[in-house]
Design an enzyme around this catalytic site. Structure first.
Site, mmCIF file in Angstrom:
data_model
loop_
_atom_site.group_PDB
_atom_site.id
_atom_site.type_symbol
_atom_site.label_atom_id
_atom_site.label_comp_id
_atom_site.label_asym_id
_atom_site.label_seq_id
_atom_site.Cartn_x
_atom_site.Cartn_y
_atom_site.Cartn_z
ATOM 1 N N SER A 197 8.951 27.162 49.260
ATOM 2 C CA SER A 197 7.797 27.253 48.391
ATOM 3 C C SER A 197 7.336 25.853 47.958
ATOM 4 O O SER A 197 7.164 25.365 48.612
ATOM 5 C CB SER A 197 8.371 28.193 46.921
ATOM 6 O OG SER A 197 7.265 28.345 46.245
ATOM 7 N N ASP A 226 4.043 38.723 49.889
ATOM 8 C CA ASP A 226 4.008 37.551 49.105
ATOM 9 C C ASP A 226 2.750 37.633 48.255
ATOM 10 O O ASP A 226 1.635 37.405 48.575
ATOM 11 C CB ASP A 226 4.137 36.226 49.850
ATOM 12 C CG ASP A 226 4.456 35.207 49.034
ATOM 13 O OD1 ASP A 226 4.002 35.080 47.820
ATOM 14 O OD2 ASP A 226 5.098 34.144 49.557
ATOM 15 N N HIS A 258 7.662 36.768 47.550
ATOM 16 C CA HIS A 258 7.826 35.147 47.454
ATOM 17 C C HIS A 258 9.361 34.855 47.923
ATOM 18 O O HIS A 258 9.633 33.698 48.062
ATOM 19 C CB HIS A 258 7.215 34.767 46.339
ATOM 20 C CG HIS A 258 6.928 33.248 46.404
ATOM 21 N ND1 HIS A 258 6.073 32.518 47.456
ATOM 22 C CD2 HIS A 258 7.311 32.302 45.726
ATOM 23 C CE1 HIS A 258 6.027 31.226 47.259
ATOM 24 N NE2 HIS A 258 6.779 30.771 46.312
HETATM 25 C C1 MLT Z 1 5.230 27.323 43.559
HETATM 26 O O1 MLT Z 1 5.539 28.021 42.580
HETATM 27 O O2 MLT Z 1 6.255 26.485 43.643
HETATM 28 C C2 MLT Z 1 4.128 27.498 44.498
HETATM 29 O O3 MLT Z 1 4.184 28.669 44.874
HETATM 30 C C3 MLT Z 1 3.915 26.477 45.272
HETATM 31 C C4 MLT Z 1 3.635 25.189 44.911
HETATM 32 O O4 MLT Z 1 3.070 25.170 43.437
HETATM 33 O O5 MLT Z 1 3.744 24.101 45.554
#
Ligand code: MLT
Length: 205
Positions: free
Chosen positions: A106, A156, A187
């Site tokens: 992520s 996702d 996710h």
């Molecule tokens: C997260 O929650 O980290 C996002 O999906 C990705 C990001 O902000 O880089």
């Protein structure tokens, strides 16, 4: 922690030349992905920094303005800091600097992709779980010797398949050898992601 670079991190020595650079997701820390690293390659050294940005108490590797909308100036600065950290720690821990494989989830996958695009000399390969396009550089780097594996969740809610495909296309346009796999997941990371990524990693010489 060595103050000049300032990344709190965990380091686990390995028995092979490979180092996995483990990059956690939002709200994670330097301990989160250690067991994932062992699962992916039990012989590799593990270098796992904690992101320096705090968003409502949650650690991240760069600032965002909203979900999926990144502060590009901060992203560029943090990408360079992280790449400098990897170079310095490779020297410090006597790691083979050309055997670093970035493994991100992520937010960690997004800064790993940003490193590939802005500091292509740093990782020789990358495993990106649930990644987005972090930025599009003015000039594409030469990634012809870099291999990338991307794992997406077909359901996702944060990252549509089109976004994952766009990232794969940018990396391919830069010459990288990119493998994309989708999993019947959201996710979150699944055991299937880890297993298929592990098999792919074993094919890197
Ligand atoms: C997260 O929650 O980290 C996002 O999906 C990705 C990001 O902000 O880089």
């Amino acid at each position: 922690m060595r103050p000049h670079l300032g990344f709190i991190h965990e380091f686990v020595p390995g028995t092979s030349k490979r180092t996995l650079l483990l990059l956690h997701g939002t709200g994670g820390n330097e301990h989160d992905l250690i067991s994932l690293g062992h699962e992916l390659d039990s012989n590799a050294a593990l270098l796992s920094p904690r992101g320096k940005i705090l968003e409502n108490g949650m650690s991240r590797f760069f600032r965002r303005l909203a979900e999926g909308i990144f502060d590009l100036e901060d992203l560029k600065k943090r990408t360079n800091e992280l790449a400098d950290f990897v170079v310095a720690e490779a020297k410090h821990y006597k790691l083979a600097a050309d055997q670093v494989v970035a493994v991100g989830y992520s937010n960690g996958a997004n800064i790993a992709a940003s490193m590939l695009l802005l500091r292509p000399e740093t990782p020789r390969a990358a495993i990106l779980f649930r990644a987005m396009v972090p930025l599009v550089p003015d000039k594409l780097p030469d990634l012809s010797s870099v291999r990338v594996w991307i794992g997406g969740g077909s359901n996702d809610p944060i990252i549509p398949i089109s976004e994952t495909n766009r990232l794969a296309e940018i990396l391919r346009n830069a010459g990288a050898d990119v493998t994309v796999r989708y999993f019947p997941a959201g996710h979150e990371l699944t055991p299937a992601d880890v297993e298929i990524a592990r098999e792919w990693l074993m094919t890197l010489e």
